[in-house]
Design an enzyme around this catalytic site. Sequence first.
Site, PDB file in Angstrom:
ATOM      1  N   VAL A   1      18.658   5.852 -21.807  1.00 26.95           N
ATOM      2  CA  VAL A   1      19.645   4.770 -21.930  1.00 26.95           C
ATOM      3  C   VAL A   1      19.737   4.311 -23.383  1.00 26.95           C
ATOM      4  O   VAL A   1      20.832   4.079 -23.914  1.00 26.95           O
ATOM      5  CB  VAL A   1      19.273   3.586 -21.015  1.00 26.95           C
ATOM      6  CG1 VAL A   1      20.103   2.346 -21.351  1.00 26.95           C
ATOM      7  CG2 VAL A   1      19.477   3.957 -19.549  1.00 26.95           C
TER       8      VAL A   1
ATOM      9  N   TRP B   1      21.569   6.929 -25.288  1.00 29.27           N
ATOM     10  CA  TRP B   1      22.989   6.920 -24.917  1.00 29.27           C
ATOM     11  C   TRP B   1      23.759   5.905 -25.754  1.00 29.27           C
ATOM     12  O   TRP B   1      24.905   6.141 -26.130  1.00 29.27           O
ATOM     13  CB  TRP B   1      23.134   6.581 -23.433  1.00 29.27           C
ATOM     14  CG  TRP B   1      24.552   6.536 -22.963  1.00 29.27           C
ATOM     15  CD1 TRP B   1      25.323   7.587 -22.565  1.00 29.27           C
ATOM     16  CD2 TRP B   1      25.392   5.381 -22.843  1.00 29.27           C
ATOM     17  NE1 TRP B   1      26.586   7.164 -22.203  1.00 29.27           N
ATOM     18  CE2 TRP B   1      26.648   5.810 -22.361  1.00 29.27           C
ATOM     19  CE3 TRP B   1      25.197   4.029 -23.094  1.00 29.27           C
ATOM     20  CZ2 TRP B   1      27.707   4.931 -22.141  1.00 29.27           C
ATOM     21  CZ3 TRP B   1      26.237   3.142 -22.868  1.00 29.27           C
ATOM     22  CH2 TRP B   1      27.475   3.607 -22.403  1.00 29.27           C
ATOM     23  N   HIS B   2      23.112   4.790 -26.080  1.00 34.28           N
ATOM     24  CA  HIS B   2      23.797   3.766 -26.863  1.00 34.28           C
ATOM     25  C   HIS B   2      23.977   4.180 -28.323  1.00 34.28           C
ATOM     26  O   HIS B   2      24.919   3.711 -28.976  1.00 34.28           O
ATOM     27  CB  HIS B   2      23.033   2.449 -26.795  1.00 34.28           C
ATOM     28  CG  HIS B   2      23.276   1.672 -25.529  1.00 34.28           C
ATOM     29  ND1 HIS B   2      22.583   1.917 -24.370  1.00 34.28           N
ATOM     30  CD2 HIS B   2      24.151   0.671 -25.246  1.00 34.28           C
ATOM     31  CE1 HIS B   2      23.008   1.085 -23.421  1.00 34.28           C
ATOM     32  NE2 HIS B   2      23.964   0.331 -23.921  1.00 34.28           N
ATOM     33  N   GLY B   3      23.113   5.018 -28.834  1.00 35.70           N
ATOM     34  CA  GLY B   3      23.287   5.418 -30.217  1.00 35.70           C
ATOM     35  C   GLY B   3      22.159   6.294 -30.716  1.00 35.70           C
ATOM     36  O   GLY B   3      21.072   6.346 -30.127  1.00 35.70           O
TER      37      GLY B   3
ATOM     38  N   PHE C   1      29.348   2.483 -29.236  1.00 33.51           N
ATOM     39  CA  PHE C   1      28.471   3.260 -28.372  1.00 33.51           C
ATOM     40  C   PHE C   1      29.219   4.388 -27.690  1.00 33.51           C
ATOM     41  O   PHE C   1      28.631   5.227 -27.082  1.00 33.51           O
ATOM     42  CB  PHE C   1      27.820   2.358 -27.317  1.00 33.51           C
ATOM     43  CG  PHE C   1      27.153   1.137 -27.913  1.00 33.51           C
ATOM     44  CD1 PHE C   1      26.389   1.241 -29.055  1.00 33.51           C
ATOM     45  CD2 PHE C   1      27.324  -0.116 -27.338  1.00 33.51           C
ATOM     46  CE1 PHE C   1      25.791   0.121 -29.610  1.00 33.51           C
ATOM     47  CE2 PHE C   1      26.720  -1.226 -27.880  1.00 33.51           C
ATOM     48  CZ  PHE C   1      25.951  -1.116 -29.020  1.00 33.51           C
TER      49      PHE C   1
END
Length: 516
Positions: A337, A340-342, A516
């Site tokens: 997670v 996934w954001h960066g 993102f």
Amino acid sequence: MTFTSYGFLFAFLPIVVAGYHLIRRYLPTGLAIGWLVLASLVFYASDTPQHVIVLVCSVLGNFLVVRLMAARPVDSPGRRALLIVGVVANLLLLGAYKYSGFLVDNINAVFGTSLPGVAARAPIGLSFYTFIQIGFLLYAYLAQGDRPTLLRYALFGTFFPYVTAGPIVRPDEVFGQIENPDRDRTLGTRIVLGTTMFVIGLFKKAVLADNIAPYATTLFTTASGHDAIGAGNAWVGMLAYTLQLYFDFSGYSDMAIGLAYMLGFRLPVNFNSPLRATNIVDFWRRWHITMTRFFTDYVYTPLATKLMRRSMSGGHSAALRVLLVLCLPVLVTFLLVGLWHGAGWGFVLWGAFQGVAMAVNLVWRELATAHPRLPRIPSPVGWLLTMVAFVSSLTFFQAPDLRTAWALLTAMYGFGPSGVPVGDFYGRSNLFDVVTVVPALVWVALLLAVALLPRNSQQLLERYEVALPTAAEERKPSRLALTWQPTLRWSVVIGLAAAIALVFAGGPSPFLYYRF
């Protein structure tokens, strides 16, 4: 063009909504769907026109894989191979834009090489529409539903209310509505309800999030300049950023639902007052609900199930089973997670922080179940612990580098540079002086009250069901019980909110989740 720009509000939106309903009423359904696909591509291309090619290629490539899979028997090796190829291709596309530079930088740092960096800007919404289409590949592999036409799949993959920042929709939530949009209410009622939801979101973004944003920006700018920040200033700035992120994403989620409902579509709820959560597990059931759902379905549950079976057959001790079945799956899930954001170690550490907090929460629940005499954590204490943990973790989420994040985190707990004691509110920086700290505190208190006390947007319109109910239900009624009604009083309230929001909207203020 964003949802808050005047070009979108006064040109794009009215043209698209009016054109769609006129075509839908007098012309074949396919033309109406085509109109929305065209509008969605225009909307997406308004930011960086070259990136619309990436979106189109992603849609066409995934549609081809779906059609090829449909031509093969269920559970056949060829069908499984196509699924793997499709998922890997999507992840490679995502990785090429978002993670290749991060990977090259770390290889150069570790091995002393000088590989050229990658400076390509990732298309807006790439993570969102990639995961939406991965979800469809998995859905199609299980032979659920009919094969969509290219036009309908194109709308599913490009629909402008969610293509840039979610929600991460499922095929079964959208395709039925493409064929049969909501007709339970008159067009006028749908427009009024959709506009009401949109205005609530616009007010959150343009008035609340954007007006507290300067205090958060000042904090990170000062910290990145390595000024000594006092604990009080650090907490004010971090609370300002937390509330900016909260109302920015909550506002986007409301606007997406409102836009879709104007067109007769109901999107899943993606945000449900997470700052009211009294533990971190409940928090992640409320914040970015569809992302949590995606990772739960495709990462956490399969991993936990596999480890559970292995643990039961391996004769592991109770403590080891807890670590394997509860802690490891949630930690792996939240590391992903975070990524996934960066692409950055800050996101990795933020994800690890969330994973550890979730694991602790889950282990405590298991202990409380096994030992009923253990003291229960009062809800106010649980809320405070959740808030402190989440706000603290956001230092890694937002800071430009690990040094800045660590400086902020240590400042928050009084372990900053020497000469800045715990009780020193201001520190040695000019972050918030005795004059500017007052409006900062007022904004923080005001937005925190708005997040915690009144009914949220879904509750205001709960009797009209403008969204698909994926969010957790509130266990207790809010203190200020309000319900929207089609009355003159509510018309005045929403009209006033729209007028105020329009004064603040129109500027270059992209949504935070665009990065993102």
